[in-house]
Design an enzyme around this catalytic site. Structure first.
Site, mmCIF file in Angstrom:
data_model
loop_
_atom_site.group_PDB
_atom_site.id
_atom_site.type_symbol
_atom_site.label_atom_id
_atom_site.label_comp_id
_atom_site.label_asym_id
_atom_site.label_seq_id
_atom_site.Cartn_x
_atom_site.Cartn_y
_atom_site.Cartn_z
ATOM 1 N N MET A 30 0.856 -1.192 0.000
ATOM 2 C CA MET A 30 0.000 0.000 0.000
ATOM 3 C C MET A 30 0.892 1.242 0.000
ATOM 4 S SD MET A 30 -3.387 -0.998 2.111
ATOM 5 C CE MET A 30 -2.741 -0.816 3.754
ATOM 6 N N GLY A 31 2.067 1.129 -0.594
ATOM 7 C CA GLY A 31 2.983 2.264 -0.665
ATOM 8 C C GLY A 31 3.616 2.541 0.687
ATOM 9 N N HIS A 34 9.382 1.031 2.650
ATOM 10 C CA HIS A 34 10.529 1.084 3.549
ATOM 11 C C HIS A 34 11.476 -0.060 3.181
ATOM 12 C CE1 HIS A 34 8.463 -2.215 5.459
ATOM 13 N NE2 HIS A 34 7.411 -1.446 5.712
ATOM 14 N N HIS A 37 10.030 -3.471 2.296
ATOM 15 C CA HIS A 37 9.520 -3.588 0.923
ATOM 16 C C HIS A 37 10.682 -3.690 -0.067
ATOM 17 C CE1 HIS A 37 6.027 -1.191 2.734
ATOM 18 N NE2 HIS A 37 5.493 -2.359 2.403
ATOM 19 N N GLN A 61 -9.938 -2.763 3.226
ATOM 20 C CA GLN A 61 -9.345 -3.475 4.363
ATOM 21 C C GLN A 61 -9.213 -2.601 5.607
ATOM 22 O OE1 GLN A 61 -5.650 -4.233 1.934
ATOM 23 N NE2 GLN A 61 -4.630 -3.996 3.883
ATOM 24 N N GLY A 168 5.682 -10.421 2.834
ATOM 25 C CA GLY A 168 6.575 -10.262 3.989
ATOM 26 C C GLY A 168 6.094 -11.098 5.165
HETATM 27 O O1 PAF Z 1 0.337 -5.840 3.171
HETATM 28 C C1 PAF Z 1 -0.209 -4.909 2.554
HETATM 29 O O2 PAF Z 1 0.394 -3.861 2.320
HETATM 30 C C2 PAF Z 1 -1.644 -5.062 2.098
HETATM 31 O O3 PAF Z 1 -2.415 -5.740 3.023
HETATM 32 C C3 PAF Z 1 -1.776 -5.695 0.704
HETATM 33 C C4 PAF Z 1 -1.285 -7.144 0.685
HETATM 34 C C5 PAF Z 1 -0.983 -4.887 -0.306
HETATM 35 C C6 PAF Z 1 -3.236 -5.703 0.266
HETATM 36 O O4 PAF Z 1 -3.745 -4.407 0.174
#
Ligand code: PAF
Length: 303
Positions: A30-31, A34, A37, A61, A168
Site C-alpha cells: 500500500m505504498g 521502507h 519492501h 481493508q 513479507g
Molecule cells: O500488506 C499490505 O500492504 C496489504 O495488506 C496488501 C497485501 C498490499 C493488500 O492491500
C-alpha cells in the site's frame, strides 16, 4: 520504469509479457515503502524478467474508525525507491479503477464515512471470505479486514497475472490467509515469503512505524525482546503456552503507554491457539504503543 494507472493496461501488458515468454514477479503493497519492501522488490527483481509493484491503498481493508484517511501516501518517494530497486512497473490504480462505482468518502472530508469494513460499493459486489482464520488474532479487532485483503489481492492477481507473489513474513496472518485463498481458488501463482526486516533495536519495519515518537520507537524494542525471550524459554524446555504468553506480557508491560491486544502461541497454518507447545509454533503479538498498532511474530520449531 513505467507507472500504470489502468487495470486494462496492466492486464494487456502482462498478457504481452507472458506471450513473449517472460516471467513476472509481483510485490503488492500500500505504498509508504521502507527497507522491508525494498528487500521484497530486490528478490522479485533478481528472480523474474519483470518486476511489478502495486501501491494501491485499499479502502476495503480499513475499518470505519481506522487510519485510511491518514495512511501515509508518499508517492514521489515510493517512485524513487522503486527506481532504485529497478522495478519495471508500478501499478497505482484509482479506487474507481479497482472498485467501479464505489462511493468513496472524500479524503478532504474526513467526517464523511461512506464505507464499512469489507466495503460493499454500489458498482462492485464480490468479496472473498475465508471464515475462521480471518476471525482469529488481528481479525478479532479488525472485523472484515482480511476479507478486504483477500479480495484486493485476488483482484490484483487477476490484473497482474504474476508467476510469483512476494509477501513479507511480518504479516504472518495475512500470509496464512493469502496462501489459503490461492490454494482454495486455484490461483496459478507461487508464493515466496521473505524475512522480516528490523531496525537495530529489533522493531519490525512497518509503514505505521511513522506514527511512533522517537521515545516510543526506542520503547518498542520490548516487542522483539519478548519474542526472543519466548524462543529462549521454549528452547530451554518450557512447554506451556500460557506461561510463555504471561512472561511476554510482563516484559512488554514495562513500557507505558502500551496496550497489548494479543500475545499467542498458535499453529502456523490454522492459527488456532496452542496449549502444550509442540512441533512448529508461531508466536504472534499485536500491541499498541502510542498511536501505532504494531504486529510482530517469530516461528520456533521443536525437534
Ligand atoms: O500488506 C499490505 O500492504 C496489504 O495488506 C496488501 C497485501 C498490499 C493488500 O492491500
Amino acid at each position: 520504469m513505467r507507472i500504470i494507472h489502468s487495470v486494462k493496461q496492466m492486464q494487456n501488458f502482462s498478457q504481452r509479457a507472458h506471450q513473449a515468454g517472460k516471467t513476472i514477479g509481483f510485490v503488492p503493497t500500500m505504498g509508504a515503502l521502507h527497507a522491508g519492501h525494498a528487500s521484497l522488490l530486490r528478490k522479485c527483481q533478481q528472480e523474474n524478467d519483470i518486476s511489478v509493484l502495486s501501491i494501491f491503498v485499499n479502502p476495503a481493508q480499513f475499518g470505519p474508525n481506522e487510519d485510511f484517511h491518514k495512511y501515509p501516501r508518499p508517492v514521489k518517494k515510493d517512485v524513487l525507491l522503486a527506481k532504485k530497486e529497478k522495478v519495471d512497473i508500478i501499478l497505482n490504480p484509482s479506487v474507481d479503477q479497482m472498485y467501479p462505482g464505489a462511493e468513496m468518502p472524500s479524503l478532504k472530508n474526513k467526517a464523511k464515512k461512506a464505507f464499512q469494513p469489507g466495503l460493499r460499493p454500489t458498482g462492485y459486489l464480490t468479496s472473498v471470505h475465508l471464515g475462521e482464520i480471518t476471525e482469529r488474532l488481528c481479525g478479532k479487532s479488525r472485523p472484515g479486514h482480511f476479507d478486504g485483503v483477500a479480495t484486493v489481492v485476488a483482484k490484483l492477481l487477476n490484473i497482474v497475472s504474476p508467476d510469483t507473489l512476494y509477501l513479507g513474513e511480518k504479516d504472518a496472518q495475512q500470509v496464512v490467509v493469502l496462501k489459503r485463498m490461492i490454494q482454495d481458488l486455484n490461483f496459478s501463482v507461487n508464493v515466496k515469503v521473505c524475512p522480516t526486516i528490523r531496525e537495530l533495536n529489533g522493531l519490525a519495519l512497518s509503514s505505521r512505524n511513522q506514527y511512533l515518537t522517537d521515545e516510543q520507537r526506542r520503547q518498542s524494542s520490548v516487542l522483539y525482546q519478548a519474542l526472543q525471550m519466548a524462543r529462549k524459554a521454549i528452547k530451554a524446555g518450557e512447554r506451556s503456552a500460557a506461561k510463555i504468553e504471561r512472561m511476554m506480557a510482563a516484559h512488554i508491560r514495562r513500557v507505558k503507554p502500551t496496550a497489548i491486544e494479543y500475545i499467542h502461541c498458535v499453529h502456523p497454518q490454522t492459527l488456532s491457539p496452542m496449549k502444550a507447545l509442540t512441533g512448529t509454533i508461531l508466536i504472534v503479538l499485536a500491541v499498541k504503543i502510542g498511536n501505532a498498532r504494531l504486529i510482530d511474530n517469530i516461528t520456533v520449531t521443536l525437534r
